[in-house]
Design a protein around this motif. Structure first.
Motif, PDB file in Angstrom:
ATOM      1  N   VAL A 139       0.832  -1.201   0.000  1.00  0.00           N
ATOM      2  CA  VAL A 139       0.000   0.000   0.000  1.00  0.00           C
ATOM      3  C   VAL A 139       0.867   1.250   0.000  1.00  0.00           C
ATOM      4  O   VAL A 139       0.638   2.185  -0.781  1.00  0.00           O
ATOM      5  N   ASP A 140       1.878   1.272   0.862  1.00  0.00           N
ATOM      6  CA  ASP A 140       2.737   2.462   0.961  1.00  0.00           C
ATOM      7  C   ASP A 140       3.491   2.726  -0.338  1.00  0.00           C
ATOM      8  O   ASP A 140       3.603   3.874  -0.785  1.00  0.00           O
ATOM      9  N   SER A 141       4.025   1.667  -0.952  1.00  0.00           N
ATOM     10  CA  SER A 141       4.801   1.862  -2.183  1.00  0.00           C
ATOM     11  C   SER A 141       3.921   2.383  -3.311  1.00  0.00           C
ATOM     12  O   SER A 141       4.341   3.259  -4.079  1.00  0.00           O
ATOM     13  N   LEU A 142       2.686   1.889  -3.406  1.00  0.00           N
ATOM     14  CA  LEU A 142       1.778   2.360  -4.453  1.00  0.00           C
ATOM     15  C   LEU A 142       1.325   3.793  -4.185  1.00  0.00           C
ATOM     16  O   LEU A 142       1.285   4.626  -5.096  1.00  0.00           O
ATOM     17  N   GLN A 143       0.999   4.079  -2.938  1.00  0.00           N
ATOM     18  CA  GLN A 143       0.511   5.419  -2.612  1.00  0.00           C
ATOM     19  C   GLN A 143       1.606   6.475  -2.784  1.00  0.00           C
ATOM     20  O   GLN A 143       1.337   7.598  -3.224  1.00  0.00           O
ATOM     21  N   ASP A 144       2.847   6.118  -2.475  1.00  0.00           N
ATOM     22  CA  ASP A 144       3.953   7.085  -2.534  1.00  0.00           C
ATOM     23  C   ASP A 144       4.549   7.233  -3.926  1.00  0.00           C
ATOM     24  O   ASP A 144       5.371   8.127  -4.153  1.00  0.00           O
ATOM     25  N   ALA A 145       4.150   6.368  -4.861  1.00  0.00           N
ATOM     26  CA  ALA A 145       4.720   6.427  -6.218  1.00  0.00           C
ATOM     27  C   ALA A 145       4.391   7.755  -6.888  1.00  0.00           C
ATOM     28  O   ALA A 145       3.340   8.365  -6.627  1.00  0.00           O
ATOM     29  N   ALA A 146       5.268   8.189  -7.776  1.00  0.00           N
ATOM     30  CA  ALA A 146       5.131   9.519  -8.380  1.00  0.00           C
ATOM     31  C   ALA A 146       3.978   9.618  -9.368  1.00  0.00           C
ATOM     32  O   ALA A 146       3.390  10.689  -9.525  1.00  0.00           O
ATOM     33  N   ASP A 147       3.654   8.508 -10.063  1.00  0.00           N
ATOM     34  CA  ASP A 147       2.621   8.572 -11.097  1.00  0.00           C
ATOM     35  C   ASP A 147       2.063   7.177 -11.346  1.00  0.00           C
ATOM     36  O   ASP A 147       2.540   6.186 -10.794  1.00  0.00           O
ATOM     37  N   TRP A 148       1.048   7.102 -12.217  1.00  0.00           N
ATOM     38  CA  TRP A 148       0.403   5.814 -12.476  1.00  0.00           C
ATOM     39  C   TRP A 148       1.304   4.830 -13.214  1.00  0.00           C
ATOM     40  O   TRP A 148       1.309   3.636 -12.863  1.00  0.00           O
ATOM     41  N   PRO A 149       2.086   5.230 -14.229  1.00  0.00           N
ATOM     42  CA  PRO A 149       2.984   4.250 -14.848  1.00  0.00           C
ATOM     43  C   PRO A 149       3.922   3.596 -13.832  1.00  0.00           C
ATOM     44  O   PRO A 149       4.187   2.387 -13.903  1.00  0.00           O
ATOM     45  N   THR A 150       4.405   4.371 -12.858  1.00  0.00           N
ATOM     46  CA  THR A 150       5.274   3.807 -11.819  1.00  0.00           C
ATOM     47  C   THR A 150       4.497   2.812 -10.970  1.00  0.00           C
ATOM     48  O   THR A 150       5.021   1.745 -10.603  1.00  0.00           O
ATOM     49  N   ARG A 151       3.254   3.132 -10.656  1.00  0.00           N
ATOM     50  CA  ARG A 151       2.429   2.204  -9.866  1.00  0.00           C
ATOM     51  C   ARG A 151       2.196   0.896 -10.628  1.00  0.00           C
ATOM     52  O   ARG A 151       2.273  -0.190 -10.048  1.00  0.00           O
ATOM     53  N   PHE A 152       1.897   1.004 -11.919  1.00  0.00           N
ATOM     54  CA  PHE A 152       1.686  -0.209 -12.707  1.00  0.00           C
ATOM     55  C   PHE A 152       2.953  -1.073 -12.720  1.00  0.00           C
ATOM     56  O   PHE A 152       2.879  -2.300 -12.601  1.00  0.00           O
ATOM     57  N   ASP A 153       4.105  -0.451 -12.862  1.00  0.00           N
ATOM     58  CA  ASP A 153       5.369  -1.196 -12.872  1.00  0.00           C
ATOM     59  C   ASP A 153       5.639  -1.841 -11.509  1.00  0.00           C
ATOM     60  O   ASP A 153       6.126  -2.984 -11.430  1.00  0.00           O
ATOM     61  N   LEU A 154       5.318  -1.120 -10.429  1.00  0.00           N
ATOM     62  CA  LEU A 154       5.476  -1.685  -9.088  1.00  0.00           C
ATOM     63  C   LEU A 154       4.609  -2.929  -8.899  1.00  0.00           C
ATOM     64  O   LEU A 154       5.062  -3.936  -8.352  1.00  0.00           O
ATOM     65  N   MET A 155       3.366  -2.846  -9.379  1.00  0.00           N
ATOM     66  CA  MET A 155       2.479  -3.996  -9.227  1.00  0.00           C
ATOM     67  C   MET A 155       2.955  -5.159 -10.087  1.00  0.00           C
ATOM     68  O   MET A 155       2.871  -6.329  -9.664  1.00  0.00           O
ATOM     69  N   ASP A 156       3.467  -4.884 -11.283  1.00  0.00           N
ATOM     70  CA  ASP A 156       4.055  -5.949 -12.108  1.00  0.00           C
ATOM     71  C   ASP A 156       5.123  -6.706 -11.321  1.00  0.00           C
ATOM     72  O   ASP A 156       5.120  -7.941 -11.265  1.00  0.00           O
ATOM     73  N   ARG A 157       6.045  -5.972 -10.729  1.00  0.00           N
ATOM     74  CA  ARG A 157       7.155  -6.613 -10.013  1.00  0.00           C
ATOM     75  C   ARG A 157       6.653  -7.397  -8.802  1.00  0.00           C
ATOM     76  O   ARG A 157       7.115  -8.527  -8.539  1.00  0.00           O
ATOM     77  N   PHE A 158       5.717  -6.813  -8.075  1.00  0.00           N
ATOM     78  CA  PHE A 158       5.184  -7.481  -6.884  1.00  0.00           C
ATOM     79  C   PHE A 158       4.511  -8.803  -7.259  1.00  0.00           C
ATOM     80  O   PHE A 158       4.756  -9.846  -6.635  1.00  0.00           O
ATOM     81  N   LEU A 159       3.672  -8.782  -8.283  1.00  0.00           N
ATOM     82  CA  LEU A 159       2.926  -9.985  -8.653  1.00  0.00           C
ATOM     83  C   LEU A 159       3.816 -11.032  -9.313  1.00  0.00           C
ATOM     84  O   LEU A 159       3.661 -12.232  -9.062  1.00  0.00           O
ATOM     85  N   LEU A 160       4.749 -10.604 -10.149  1.00  0.00           N
ATOM     86  CA  LEU A 160       5.657 -11.566 -10.778  1.00  0.00           C
ATOM     87  C   LEU A 160       6.439 -12.339  -9.730  1.00  0.00           C
ATOM     88  O   LEU A 160       6.628 -13.561  -9.841  1.00  0.00           O
ATOM     89  N   GLU A 161       6.887 -11.642  -8.696  1.00  0.00           N
ATOM     90  CA  GLU A 161       7.645 -12.305  -7.642  1.00  0.00           C
ATOM     91  C   GLU A 161       6.753 -13.240  -6.830  1.00  0.00           C
ATOM     92  O   GLU A 161       7.122 -14.389  -6.555  1.00  0.00           O
ATOM     93  N   ARG A 162       5.579 -12.781  -6.448  1.00  0.00           N
ATOM     94  CA  ARG A 162       4.712 -13.605  -5.612  1.00  0.00           C
ATOM     95  C   ARG A 162       4.176 -14.811  -6.385  1.00  0.00           C
ATOM     96  O   ARG A 162       4.135 -15.932  -5.848  1.00  0.00           O
ATOM     97  N   LEU A 163       3.784 -14.604  -7.633  1.00  0.00           N
ATOM     98  CA  LEU A 163       3.243 -15.713  -8.419  1.00  0.00           C
ATOM     99  C   LEU A 163       4.309 -16.755  -8.744  1.00  0.00           C
ATOM    100  O   LEU A 163       3.993 -17.928  -8.947  1.00  0.00           O
ATOM    101  N   ARG A 164       5.562 -16.321  -8.793  1.00  0.00           N
ATOM    102  CA  ARG A 164       6.659 -17.263  -9.060  1.00  0.00           C
ATOM    103  C   ARG A 164       6.726 -18.341  -7.981  1.00  0.00           C
ATOM    104  O   ARG A 164       7.134 -19.486  -8.245  1.00  0.00           O
ATOM    105  N   HIS A 165       6.305 -18.001  -6.770  1.00  0.00           N
ATOM    106  CA  HIS A 165       6.342 -18.952  -5.660  1.00  0.00           C
ATOM    107  C   HIS A 165       4.987 -19.605  -5.407  1.00  0.00           C
ATOM    108  O   HIS A 165       4.855 -20.401  -4.475  1.00  0.00           O
ATOM    109  N   GLY A 166       3.989 -19.272  -6.213  1.00  0.00           N
ATOM    110  CA  GLY A 166       2.649 -19.796  -5.981  1.00  0.00           C
ATOM    111  C   GLY A 166       2.456 -21.195  -6.524  1.00  0.00           C
ATOM    112  O   GLY A 166       3.235 -21.702  -7.343  1.00  0.00           O
TER     113      GLY A 166
END
Length: 282
Positions: A139-166
């Motif tokens: 939540v903090d990383s998304l809220q503090d991001a400078a813009d929406w493209p940065t938020r989308f990239d943050l979510m990409d990285r978060f999900l790619l890492e978590r799904l890799r272990h799913g």
């Protein structure tokens, strides 16, 4: 990235959408960022669909009301909604901003690594699902991001890492789900179980564990969701023709499903569609 903006005397909203990273596309339908201002209470209908939404809220809490039991309501900030075969309403007033991930059913099982029937027809706080520490960091990383493209990239990285272990969905359930989706729920459960050489009871148990609801319930949601897509596309056809095209026995059956899943008739549902991707007025 696509941006839709709506302004009126009572509600303003901006909806920013983007497809996920290519490596996530079997698991994520889309990303949606949103900013809203409601000068009067805003109420939206959320009907069932074959996906699992995860909402990260930057602003005040959202009130979620069970459409079948309107006295049941609860405030959420960041949360995930399990697969529903009932409709709910979201309510808020003032400013709202947040990020929504719409998981496919394949992706939700892999992302969460839980028995999916445990969250069916429920909303759960993100901290209860991810752990308070991981949820707060997201939540903090998304809220503090400078813009929406940065938020989308943050979510990409978060999900790619978590799904890799799913844990992936079992091949038989994934195959049956794909067949139901391809036919908009028209394949019978008996035919699916025969093709998989398993009993109906076994298939039902596996669907509950890995998807959340029974194959029949999922098929009904898929049929309804297909009808909603046709209505959103403003196809010029009679309600009776639309009902038959979507696999209903007749228009009466079609109307009953709309009452069941949205609390209104197809015509009332169509009239409630908000402009510019704003959802469905409640």
């Amino acid at each position: 990235m696509q941006v839709n903006v709506h302004r009126s005397g009572t509600h303003n909203w901006a909806l920013i959408t983007r497809a996920p990273d290519a490596g996530l596309q079997p698991y994520v339908i889309d990303y949606q960022g949103y900013r809203e201002l409601a000068r009067v209470p805003m109420r939206r209908l959320q009907p069932p669909f074959d996906g699992i939404p995860m909402i990260v809220t930057f602003g005040p809490s959202i009130d979620i009301v069970n459409g079948d039991r309107p006295l049941e309501r609860r405030l959420y900030r960041s949360f995930l909604a399990g697969l529903h075969d009932v409709h709910v309403f979201t309510e808020y007033e003032g400013r709202q901003s947040g990020f929504q991930v719409n998981f496919t059913l394949l992706g939700a099982y892999r992302f969460l690594n839980i028995t999916m029937s445990d969250i069916a027809n429920r909303c759960l706080d993100l901290g209860d699902l991810l752990g308070d520490g991981e949820a707060e960091r997201l939540v903090d990383s998304l809220q503090d991001a400078a813009d929406w493209p940065t938020r989308f990239d943050l979510m990409d990285r978060f999900l790619l890492e978590r799904l890799r272990h799913g844990r992936p969905m079992s091949p038989d359930v994934a195959w049956a789900l794909k067949n139901l989706q391809a036919t908009h729920g028209a394949r019978s459960i008996g035919a699916l179980s025969r093709d998989l050489s398993c009993s109906r009871k076994t298939l039902i148990q596996r669907f509950h564990a890995q998807i959340g609801l029974s194959p029949k319930a999922v098929a009904n949601i898929l049929r309804f969701a297909h009808a909603v897509e046709r209505i959103r596309a403003a196809d010029e056809e009679s309600w009776a023709d639309l009902a038959i095209a979507c696999g209903y026995y007749d228009q009466a059956h079609f109307n009953r499903d709309f009452r069941r899943y949205s609390g209104r008739t197809p015509r009332e549902f169509q009239a409630a569609l908000l402009p510019d991707g704003g959802g469905i007025a409640g």
